[in-house]
Design a protein around this motif. Structure first.
Motif, PDB file in Angstrom:
ATOM      1  N   VAL A 192       7.201  -3.512  17.763  1.00  0.00           N
ATOM      2  CA  VAL A 192       6.487  -3.422  16.489  1.00  0.00           C
ATOM      3  C   VAL A 192       7.159  -2.436  15.530  1.00  0.00           C
ATOM      4  CG1 VAL A 192       4.261  -4.133  17.454  1.00  0.00           C
ATOM      5  CG2 VAL A 192       4.893  -1.727  17.475  1.00  0.00           C
ATOM      6  N   LYS A 196       8.459  -3.433  11.735  1.00  0.00           N
ATOM      7  CA  LYS A 196       8.169  -2.689  10.508  1.00  0.00           C
ATOM      8  C   LYS A 196       9.452  -2.353   9.762  1.00  0.00           C
ATOM      9  CE  LYS A 196       5.799   1.418   8.745  1.00  0.00           C
ATOM     10  NZ  LYS A 196       4.993   2.615   9.092  1.00  0.00           N
ATOM     11  N   GLU A 197      10.497  -1.945  10.480  1.00  0.00           N
ATOM     12  CA  GLU A 197      11.765  -1.612   9.839  1.00  0.00           C
ATOM     13  C   GLU A 197      12.374  -2.827   9.141  1.00  0.00           C
ATOM     14  OE1 GLU A 197      14.087  -0.104  13.021  1.00  0.00           O
ATOM     15  OE2 GLU A 197      13.139   1.898  13.022  1.00  0.00           O
ATOM     16  N   GLN A 200      10.515  -3.579   5.945  1.00  0.00           N
ATOM     17  CA  GLN A 200      10.878  -2.627   4.893  1.00  0.00           C
ATOM     18  C   GLN A 200      12.233  -2.967   4.285  1.00  0.00           C
ATOM     19  OE1 GLN A 200      10.563   1.069   7.059  1.00  0.00           O
ATOM     20  NE2 GLN A 200       8.491   1.492   6.290  1.00  0.00           N
ATOM     21  N   SER A 216       3.652  -1.370   1.112  1.00  0.00           N
ATOM     22  CA  SER A 216       2.854  -0.901   2.243  1.00  0.00           C
ATOM     23  C   SER A 216       2.846  -1.969   3.324  1.00  0.00           C
ATOM     24  CB  SER A 216       1.410  -0.596   1.800  1.00  0.00           C
ATOM     25  OG  SER A 216       0.625  -0.175   2.892  1.00  0.00           O
ATOM     26  N   ILE A 217       3.187  -1.562   4.559  1.00  0.00           N
ATOM     27  CA  ILE A 217       3.218  -2.482   5.698  1.00  0.00           C
ATOM     28  C   ILE A 217       2.087  -2.108   6.649  1.00  0.00           C
ATOM     29  CG2 ILE A 217       4.589  -3.340   7.625  1.00  0.00           C
ATOM     30  CD1 ILE A 217       7.081  -2.641   5.992  1.00  0.00           C
ATOM     31  N   PHE A 219      -0.237  -2.885  10.046  1.00  0.00           N
ATOM     32  CA  PHE A 219      -0.430  -3.579  11.324  1.00  0.00           C
ATOM     33  C   PHE A 219      -1.892  -4.039  11.305  1.00  0.00           C
ATOM     34  CE2 PHE A 219       0.693  -3.271  16.125  1.00  0.00           C
ATOM     35  CZ  PHE A 219       0.113  -4.502  16.346  1.00  0.00           C
ATOM     36  N   PHE A 229       0.844  -8.699  11.065  1.00  0.00           N
ATOM     37  CA  PHE A 229       1.311  -7.718  10.080  1.00  0.00           C
ATOM     38  C   PHE A 229       1.058  -8.272   8.684  1.00  0.00           C
ATOM     39  CE2 PHE A 229       3.556  -6.391  13.811  1.00  0.00           C
ATOM     40  CZ  PHE A 229       3.770  -5.043  13.665  1.00  0.00           C
ATOM     41  N   VAL A 231       2.053  -7.406   4.603  1.00  0.00           N
ATOM     42  CA  VAL A 231       2.920  -6.644   3.703  1.00  0.00           C
ATOM     43  C   VAL A 231       2.331  -6.680   2.298  1.00  0.00           C
ATOM     44  CG1 VAL A 231       5.233  -6.430   2.763  1.00  0.00           C
ATOM     45  CG2 VAL A 231       4.921  -7.273   5.095  1.00  0.00           C
TER      46      VAL A 231
END
Length: 295
Positions: A192, A196-197, A200, A216-217, A219, A229, A231
């Motif tokens: 996870v 996220k990376e 982004q 903003s990300i 979970f 997820f 975004v």
């Protein structure tokens, strides 16, 4: 014919008689004054005021003001040149005003509403608005109505009075930035932090996604078959269709990057289990549960 045109129709005071030729000439020159005023105001708006790089709706306001100013000045000057006092039209204009007042209440209401829209500017030319469930861009704010081009290409003609009183959403009133979101679900067991990376990086590489406010990300949830997820990001748009195109680009990039990293975008599946009794004479009992693709 000449006697008919020069025959006095009515008198103003004791020393001035108004005949038909004077009235016809006055009407003719008022019409010519309107055409000339429209042409001059259009030329001045394009050649002079446009150099100041004003907003398009400001140019429209200046154009209308110039039109009425030129029309008034030319009309008064023309009537004075023909020695026709303005009081010559007092009786006629009064009768017309009374009749037109009853017949054109809605037109006058929309005309005044149009000026209110242009002065207060809750809706401007090129704004993206949502009106009664229709999303579109403002093309023109006219004297009587406002023209809106919907996302499907159709044009809506909305009376200014209705638009002024409606509860509408202006997506670009303050700036052209609009917030939107994209959701994606990955399989259980995925990294996870890496997810996220990647999200982004995808947002940073898109040219229409702005950095302030920062994306903003989230979970979002542990779903039945996926880790969800969401975004959230702000994007700068110039057309209504841009927002859908930006979301589409983000999804294409997510699919491509996740495939390169071996991250599986999950989808619902069911695992079927067959249970028999000891003699295996009965029909099988089917049991199912939701599983992930990698389970």
């Amino acid at each position: 014919m000449q006697k008919l045109l020069t025959k006095p129709l009515f008198s103003i005071g004791e020393n001035f008689d108004v005949n038909a030729s004077q009235i016809l000439l006055a009407i003719l020159f008022v019409i010519l004054a309107a055409l000339f005023s429209h042409y001059i105001s259009k030329i001045l708006t394009r050649k002079v005021l446009a150099k100041f790089k004003l907003a398009e709706d400001d140019l429209v306001v200046f154009k209308r003001l110039l039109f009425f100013i030129f029309l008034g000045v030319i009309t008064v000057t023309t009537l004075s040149f023909f020695n026709i006092p303005l009081t010559a039209f007092a009786f006629i204009s009064g009768a017309i005003a009374i009749g037109a007042g009853f017949a054109s209440k809605t037109v006058i209401d929309n005309f005044i509403s149009g000026w209110i829209l242009m002065s207060e500017r809750p809706v401007r030319i090129k704004d993206i608005i949502e009106y009664e469930g229709h999303l579109g861009r403002v093309i023109e704010v006219g004297n009587r109505s406002t023209l809106i081009r919907r996302i499907d290409g159709a044009h809506m003609v909305i009376p200014n009075n209705s638009l002024l009183q409606a509860n509408l959403i202006n997506w670009t009133l303050v700036d052209p930035n609009i917030r939107t979101s994209v959701k994606v679900g990955v399989s259980y067991g995925s990294d996870v932090v890496r997810v996220k990376e990647l999200l982004q990086e995808i947002l940073q590489e898109h040219k229409f996604v702005i950095d302030d406010p920062a994306p903003s990300i989230i979970f979002e949830d542990f779903g039945d078959s996926a880790l969800i997820f969401e975004v959230w990001f702000w994007a700068s748009v110039t057309e209504v269709r841009d927002l859908r195109t930006i979301r589409s680009d983000i999804r294409f990039n997510i699919h491509e990057q996740f495939n390169k990293e071996g991250i599986v975008i999950a989808y619902p599946q069911r695992d079927l289990h067959f249970k028999f009794d000891e003699e295996q004479t009965a029909f099988p009992i089917v049991m199912s549960k939701n599983v992930n693709k990698d389970e």
